[in-house]
Design a protein around this motif. Structure first.
Motif, PDB file in Angstrom:
ATOM      1  N   SER A 280      47.688  33.473  37.502  1.00  0.00           N
ATOM      2  CA  SER A 280      48.571  34.258  37.446  1.00  0.00           C
ATOM      3  C   SER A 280      48.153  35.782  36.807  1.00  0.00           C
ATOM      4  O   SER A 280      48.434  36.942  37.113  1.00  0.00           O
ATOM      5  CB  SER A 280      49.794  34.019  36.362  1.00  0.00           C
ATOM      6  N   SER A 281      47.159  35.422  35.357  1.00  0.00           N
ATOM      7  CA  SER A 281      46.631  36.725  34.801  1.00  0.00           C
ATOM      8  C   SER A 281      45.630  37.283  35.860  1.00  0.00           C
ATOM      9  O   SER A 281      45.605  38.511  35.998  1.00  0.00           O
ATOM     10  CB  SER A 281      45.819  36.310  33.510  1.00  0.00           C
TER      11      SER A 281
ATOM     12  N   HIS B 180      46.027  37.389  39.265  1.00  0.00           N
ATOM     13  CA  HIS B 180      46.823  38.187  40.225  1.00  0.00           C
ATOM     14  C   HIS B 180      47.386  39.320  39.425  1.00  0.00           C
ATOM     15  O   HIS B 180      47.476  40.513  40.333  1.00  0.00           O
ATOM     16  CB  HIS B 180      48.176  37.298  40.709  1.00  0.00           C
ATOM     17  N   GLN B 181      47.742  39.513  38.364  1.00  0.00           N
ATOM     18  CA  GLN B 181      48.193  40.703  37.481  1.00  0.00           C
ATOM     19  C   GLN B 181      47.124  41.575  37.308  1.00  0.00           C
ATOM     20  O   GLN B 181      47.300  42.830  37.765  1.00  0.00           O
ATOM     21  CB  GLN B 181      48.678  40.448  36.165  1.00  0.00           C
ATOM     22  N   ALA B 182      45.930  41.336  37.078  1.00  0.00           N
ATOM     23  CA  ALA B 182      44.802  42.242  36.973  1.00  0.00           C
ATOM     24  C   ALA B 182      44.340  42.762  38.501  1.00  0.00           C
ATOM     25  O   ALA B 182      44.113  43.913  38.593  1.00  0.00           O
ATOM     26  CB  ALA B 182      43.626  41.468  36.543  1.00  0.00           C
ATOM     27  N   ASN B 183      44.516  41.855  39.456  1.00  0.00           N
ATOM     28  CA  ASN B 183      44.262  42.197  40.790  1.00  0.00           C
ATOM     29  C   ASN B 183      45.425  43.475  41.234  1.00  0.00           C
ATOM     30  O   ASN B 183      45.009  44.311  41.967  1.00  0.00           O
ATOM     31  CB  ASN B 183      44.438  41.270  41.824  1.00  0.00           C
ATOM     32  N   PHE B 184      46.577  43.195  41.042  1.00  0.00           N
ATOM     33  CA  PHE B 184      47.707  44.210  41.149  1.00  0.00           C
ATOM     34  C   PHE B 184      47.258  45.548  40.600  1.00  0.00           C
ATOM     35  O   PHE B 184      47.650  46.567  41.286  1.00  0.00           O
ATOM     36  CB  PHE B 184      48.967  43.391  40.905  1.00  0.00           C
ATOM     37  N   GLU B 185      47.209  45.374  39.244  1.00  0.00           N
ATOM     38  CA  GLU B 185      46.733  46.723  38.329  1.00  0.00           C
ATOM     39  C   GLU B 185      45.543  47.268  38.925  1.00  0.00           C
ATOM     40  O   GLU B 185      45.671  48.612  39.193  1.00  0.00           O
ATOM     41  CB  GLU B 185      46.479  46.284  37.046  1.00  0.00           C
TER      42      GLU B 185
ATOM     43  N   THR C  32      44.390  47.285  42.158  1.00  0.00           N
ATOM     44  CA  THR C  32      44.982  47.837  43.300  1.00  0.00           C
ATOM     45  C   THR C  32      45.462  49.295  43.238  1.00  0.00           C
ATOM     46  O   THR C  32      45.481  50.196  43.909  1.00  0.00           O
ATOM     47  CB  THR C  32      46.024  46.849  44.196  1.00  0.00           C
TER      48      THR C  32
END
Length: 384
Positions: free
Chosen positions: A53-54, A56-61, A63
């Protein structure tokens, strides 16, 4: 699924897809690490889910940041394109002005070049004419008859310019049947001065064209031979006692040839002097002609001396008659002055008499003393 990011440049020389690829590679490495830990029992499933989850959050940020950076870079690329366009317009304007100035200068240079080419063409035409004249002169000098005519023409021009027509003669026939180029007979002298205008030039031409010492020596020997023969011909043909002068002139129509003779062939010049033949250049011939002209003028003045004396005597007679007439006119003026003085004296006397008359007392006498009518006859001696 991770959304695909646009391709933009990132720091450290990496593009956006490259950064995403590195992020995916890290995710794979992390999953492998967690799976290995899960097998060993060191990491629990909740920990793995938290980490994913962390991640994915880092990947979203990441992007979002990449998209923001792409938009910023797109705006900057637009500004850069506009700035590059403005700079290109400025460069195009300056380049156009520079090309226009260059075209103007090129046109001026071409016009000046055309003018200079026209001058060069005219000079080339004159040079071609001069070349033809030089070639013609060379042909004339190469031909003996033409060269003799050239020397004859130049000599005749000098003689005609300096002497009266009754003093010289061209191509006369002497008593020995020879015909010199010119004879000059001064007034009061029965012997004529002979001028020869034929000159052997072939030897001098060969001397100028000689390349080696032997060729120059042979040409110099030929010069001495030809000159000696020509000097003997002049002395034998044209020096006639009682008919011509004791000295004849050999005319050389070139100052340079005469200078070469005087400098390098002094023996030939001495031989000519001993043979009573004087070698003259155009300058020396002109000087001799001027001297002859002065002598002819002095001789004519001596011949006309009696006419000059007669004219002077007639002039003196006229002067004496003028003096007599001036004396008579002076006598007339003297008599006129005397008459004027007498008239002035008579006028003074008349004026003096008038003054005396004007000073008389002309008042009327008294009545008692005046004679009456009866006394008038007694005045004339008649009784009343």
């Amino acid at each position: 699924m991770i959304a695909a990011a646009p391709s933009f440049a990132l720091p450290f020389g990496l593009s956006v897809p490259a950064a995403l690829l590195l992020g995916g590679a890290g995710l794979v490495v992390l999953v492998v690490t967690l799976w290995a830990g899960r097998r060993t029992g060191q990491v629990s499933l909740r920990d793995v889910e938290g980490l994913v989850s962390s991640l994915h959050q880092a990947n979203f940020e990441l992007t979002g940041r990449v998209r923001t950076m792409g938009e910023s870079l797109s705006a900057r690329q637009g500004d850069l394109a506009r700035l590059v366009g403005e700079r290109l317009d400025t460069v195009n304007a300056r380049l156009g002005q520079t090309l226009e100035r260059s075209a103007h200068r090129t046109g001026e240079g071409l016009s000046k070049l055309n003018e200079r080419l026209a001058v060069i063409d005219a000079a080339q035409a004159r040079l071609a004419d001069l070349t033809e004249e030089v070639v013609g002169l060379r042909d004339v000098l190469a031909n003996k008859q033409a060269r003799g005519a050239y020397g004859q023409a130049r000599m005749e021009a000098i003689v005609r310019d300096g002497l009266p027509s009754d003093v010289y003669a061209f191509q006369p026939t002497l008593s020995n049947r020879t015909r010199p180029d010119c004879t000059v007979k001064l007034p009061g002298d029965r012997a004529a001065l002979v001028i020869d205008a034929k000159f052997p030039l072939e030897a001098f031409t060969a001397l100028k064209a000689a390349a080696g010492e032997r060729a120059r020596a042979e040409a110099a020997a030929r010069v001495r031979t030809d000159m000696g023969k020509h000097i003997r011909d002049i002395a034998e043909r044209y020096l006639i006692p009682g008919e011509t002068q004791d000295t004849a002139l050999m005319f050389v129509p070139s100052e340079s040839v005469f200078a070469d003779l005087s400098e390098h062939f002094s023996d030939v010049m001495q031989k000519a002097h001993r043979a009573r033949v004087s070698v003259v250049s155009p300058t020396l011939l002109a000087l001799a002609i001027q001297l002859m002209r002065s002598v002819a003028r002095d001789a004519r003045m001596r011949e006309q001396a009696h006419l000059i004396q007669a004219e002077v005597r007639g002039l003196m007679d006229e002067v004496r008659r003028l003096g007599d007439r001036v004396g008579k006119l002076d006598d007339h003026f003297r008599l006129a002055r005397k008459d004027v003085a007498d008239l002035a004296t008579l006028t003074d006397r008349i004026v003096a008499r008038g003054d005396k008359i004007d000073s008389l007392d002309c008042a009327a006498p008294p009545a008692s003393s005046s004679p009456g009518p009866a006394a008038l006859p007694s005045l004339f001696g008649v009784a009343p």
